[in-house]
Design a protein around this motif. Structure first.
Motif, PDB file in Angstrom:
ATOM      1  N   MET A   1       0.847  -1.163   0.000  1.00 53.31           N
ATOM      2  CA  MET A   1       0.000   0.000   0.000  1.00 53.31           C
ATOM      3  C   MET A   1       0.895   1.229   0.000  1.00 53.31           C
ATOM      4  N   GLU A   2       0.574   2.200  -0.816  1.00 53.14           N
ATOM      5  CA  GLU A   2       1.348   3.429  -0.900  1.00 53.14           C
ATOM      6  C   GLU A   2       0.497   4.611  -0.492  1.00 53.14           C
ATOM      7  N   GLN A   3       1.138   5.566   0.205  1.00 53.25           N
ATOM      8  CA  GLN A   3       0.465   6.777   0.622  1.00 53.25           C
ATOM      9  C   GLN A   3       1.432   7.939   0.531  1.00 53.25           C
ATOM     10  N   ILE A   4       0.899   9.132   0.462  1.00 52.02           N
ATOM     11  CA  ILE A   4       1.711  10.341   0.471  1.00 52.02           C
ATOM     12  C   ILE A   4       1.782  10.825   1.921  1.00 52.02           C
ATOM     13  N   ALA A   5       2.986  11.228   2.334  1.00 54.64           N
ATOM     14  CA  ALA A   5       3.200  11.656   3.719  1.00 54.64           C
ATOM     15  C   ALA A   5       4.156  12.832   3.745  1.00 54.64           C
ATOM     16  N   MET A   6       4.204  13.506   4.888  1.00 52.78           N
ATOM     17  CA  MET A   6       5.156  14.586   5.086  1.00 52.78           C
ATOM     18  C   MET A   6       6.160  14.154   6.147  1.00 52.78           C
ATOM     19  N   VAL A   7       7.439  14.380   5.856  1.00 51.02           N
ATOM     20  CA  VAL A   7       8.491  14.043   6.808  1.00 51.02           C
ATOM     21  C   VAL A   7       8.501  15.102   7.903  1.00 51.02           C
ATOM     22  N   ARG A   8       8.337  14.669   9.145  1.00 53.12           N
ATOM     23  CA  ARG A   8       8.352  15.572  10.291  1.00 53.12           C
ATOM     24  C   ARG A   8       9.758  15.709  10.870  1.00 53.12           C
ATOM     25  N   ALA A   9      10.495  14.592  10.921  1.00 51.00           N
ATOM     26  CA  ALA A   9      11.843  14.600  11.501  1.00 51.00           C
ATOM     27  C   ALA A   9      12.626  13.418  10.942  1.00 51.00           C
ATOM     28  N   VAL A  10      13.950  13.576  10.911  1.00 52.52           N
ATOM     29  CA  VAL A  10      14.828  12.495  10.493  1.00 52.52           C
ATOM     30  C   VAL A  10      15.725  12.158  11.676  1.00 52.52           C
ATOM     31  N   ARG A  11      15.761  10.885  12.032  1.00 59.68           N
ATOM     32  CA  ARG A  11      16.557  10.446  13.176  1.00 59.68           C
ATOM     33  C   ARG A  11      17.957  10.033  12.718  1.00 59.68           C
ATOM     34  N   PRO A  12      18.919  10.049  13.636  1.00 52.58           N
ATOM     35  CA  PRO A  12      20.293   9.666  13.277  1.00 52.58           C
ATOM     36  C   PRO A  12      20.424   8.211  12.822  1.00 52.58           C
ATOM     37  N   ASP A  13      19.492   7.347  13.223  1.00 51.99           N
ATOM     38  CA  ASP A  13      19.585   5.930  12.852  1.00 51.99           C
ATOM     39  C   ASP A  13      19.047   5.630  11.450  1.00 51.99           C
ATOM     40  N   GLY A  14      18.710   6.673  10.690  1.00 47.77           N
ATOM     41  CA  GLY A  14      18.233   6.473   9.326  1.00 47.77           C
ATOM     42  C   GLY A  14      16.723   6.360   9.204  1.00 47.77           C
ATOM     43  N   MET A  15      16.028   6.422  10.305  1.00 48.30           N
ATOM     44  CA  MET A  15      14.565   6.369  10.277  1.00 48.30           C
ATOM     45  C   MET A  15      14.020   7.797  10.187  1.00 48.30           C
ATOM     46  N   ALA A  16      12.833   7.930   9.623  1.00 47.72           N
ATOM     47  CA  ALA A  16      12.182   9.236   9.527  1.00 47.72           C
ATOM     48  C   ALA A  16      10.799   9.147  10.155  1.00 47.72           C
ATOM     49  N   GLN A  17      10.433  10.187  10.859  1.00 50.59           N
ATOM     50  CA  GLN A  17       9.091  10.275  11.408  1.00 50.59           C
ATOM     51  C   GLN A  17       8.242  10.974  10.357  1.00 50.59           C
ATOM     52  N   VAL A  18       7.212  10.277   9.868  1.00 53.49           N
ATOM     53  CA  VAL A  18       6.372  10.826   8.814  1.00 53.49           C
ATOM     54  C   VAL A  18       4.923  10.896   9.278  1.00 53.49           C
ATOM     55  N   ALA A  19       4.217  11.918   8.799  1.00 51.58           N
ATOM     56  CA  ALA A  19       2.798  12.095   9.108  1.00 51.58           C
ATOM     57  C   ALA A  19       2.002  11.698   7.876  1.00 51.58           C
ATOM     58  N   VAL A  20       1.181  10.676   8.031  1.00 48.83           N
ATOM     59  CA  VAL A  20       0.364  10.161   6.937  1.00 48.83           C
ATOM     60  C   VAL A  20      -1.071  10.596   7.173  1.00 48.83           C
ATOM     61  N   GLN A  21      -1.668  11.232   6.155  1.00 49.73           N
ATOM     62  CA  GLN A  21      -3.065  11.635   6.280  1.00 49.73           C
ATOM     63  C   GLN A  21      -3.947  10.403   6.310  1.00 49.73           C
ATOM     64  N   ARG A  22      -4.874  10.375   7.221  1.00 47.81           N
ATOM     65  CA  ARG A  22      -5.812   9.259   7.307  1.00 47.81           C
ATOM     66  C   ARG A  22      -6.683   9.241   6.070  1.00 47.81           C
ATOM     67  N   GLU A  23      -6.783   8.071   5.445  1.00 47.24           N
ATOM     68  CA  GLU A  23      -7.626   7.916   4.258  1.00 47.24           C
ATOM     69  C   GLU A  23      -9.085   7.867   4.678  1.00 47.24           C
ATOM     70  N   THR A  24      -9.961   8.308   3.804  1.00 53.27           N
ATOM     71  CA  THR A  24     -11.381   8.272   4.074  1.00 53.27           C
ATOM     72  C   THR A  24     -11.934   6.859   3.909  1.00 53.27           C
ATOM     73  N   ALA A  25     -12.906   6.516   4.706  1.00 50.02           N
ATOM     74  CA  ALA A  25     -13.564   5.220   4.571  1.00 50.02           C
ATOM     75  C   ALA A  25     -14.740   5.312   3.602  1.00 50.02           C
ATOM     76  N   CYS A  26     -15.044   6.519   3.155  1.00 50.31           N
ATOM     77  CA  CYS A  26     -16.208   6.722   2.297  1.00 50.31           C
ATOM     78  C   CYS A  26     -15.939   6.370   0.844  1.00 50.31           C
ATOM     79  N   GLY A  27     -14.700   6.440   0.414  1.00 49.47           N
ATOM     80  CA  GLY A  27     -14.365   6.148  -0.976  1.00 49.47           C
ATOM     81  C   GLY A  27     -13.241   7.038  -1.456  1.00 49.47           C
ATOM     82  N   ALA A  28     -12.565   6.604  -2.501  1.00 49.22           N
ATOM     83  CA  ALA A  28     -11.373   7.302  -2.988  1.00 49.22           C
ATOM     84  C   ALA A  28     -11.683   8.687  -3.550  1.00 49.22           C
ATOM     85  N   ALA A  29     -12.863   8.880  -4.145  1.00 45.50           N
ATOM     86  CA  ALA A  29     -13.175  10.155  -4.783  1.00 45.50           C
ATOM     87  C   ALA A  29     -13.758  11.162  -3.797  1.00 45.50           C
TER      88      ALA A  29
END
Length: 147
Positions: A1-29
């Protein structure tokens, strides 16, 4: 599954904290911002997760995040199917054992369902503890300018 997210912070261990918008349960459109019904139902519109920073993203970048599907589908099957399967199995076992009437068989099915829910909760906690659901930043969609 792929989603668009915004990077909030990058950690020294190579991990990034990202904020993913919650998808709607009503439908894609559908846009939840345009629907007062959805807006009342939603209490949190984004989830923050850790992702492997494979693309070398920086804070503020809009990125494409991909989750590993195998663990996702395994978890979904356990959470949604296991309680129902155990309810049916317990009902059939009670029927095969000729236990009481229909009420007792239904009670056995209920016990099986509850056991399935408890197992799903244990599985969910285990997956959170071992970071079972892994996310990877696979593409930088829009680089941050000057942050």
């Amino acid at each position: 599954m792929e989603q668009i997210a915004m990077v909030r912070a990058v950690r020294p261990d190579g991990m990034a904290q990202v904020a993913v918008q919650r998808e709607t349960a009503c439908g894609a459109a559908h846009s939840c911002a345009d629907c007062a019904g959805c807006e009342k139902m939603m209490t949190r519109t984004e989830n923050t997760v850790l992702a492997y920073n494979d693309a070398g993203a920086h804070p503020g970048d809009m990125v494409k995040v991909r989750s590993e599907n195998a663990n996702f589908f395994k978890t979904a099957a356990i959470v949604y199917l296991l309680p129902l399967v155990l309810a049916v199995v317990f009902y059939i076992a009670a029927t095969a054992a000729s236990l009481g009437g229909e009420g007792l068989r239904a009670l056995c099915a209920g016990v099986g369902f509850v056991i399935g829910v408890l197992l799903a909760v244990v599985w969910d906690r285990h997956m959170k503890k071992v970071s079972g659901l892994r996310f990877h930043i696979v593409e930088i969609k829009r680089a941050c300018s000057g942050m």
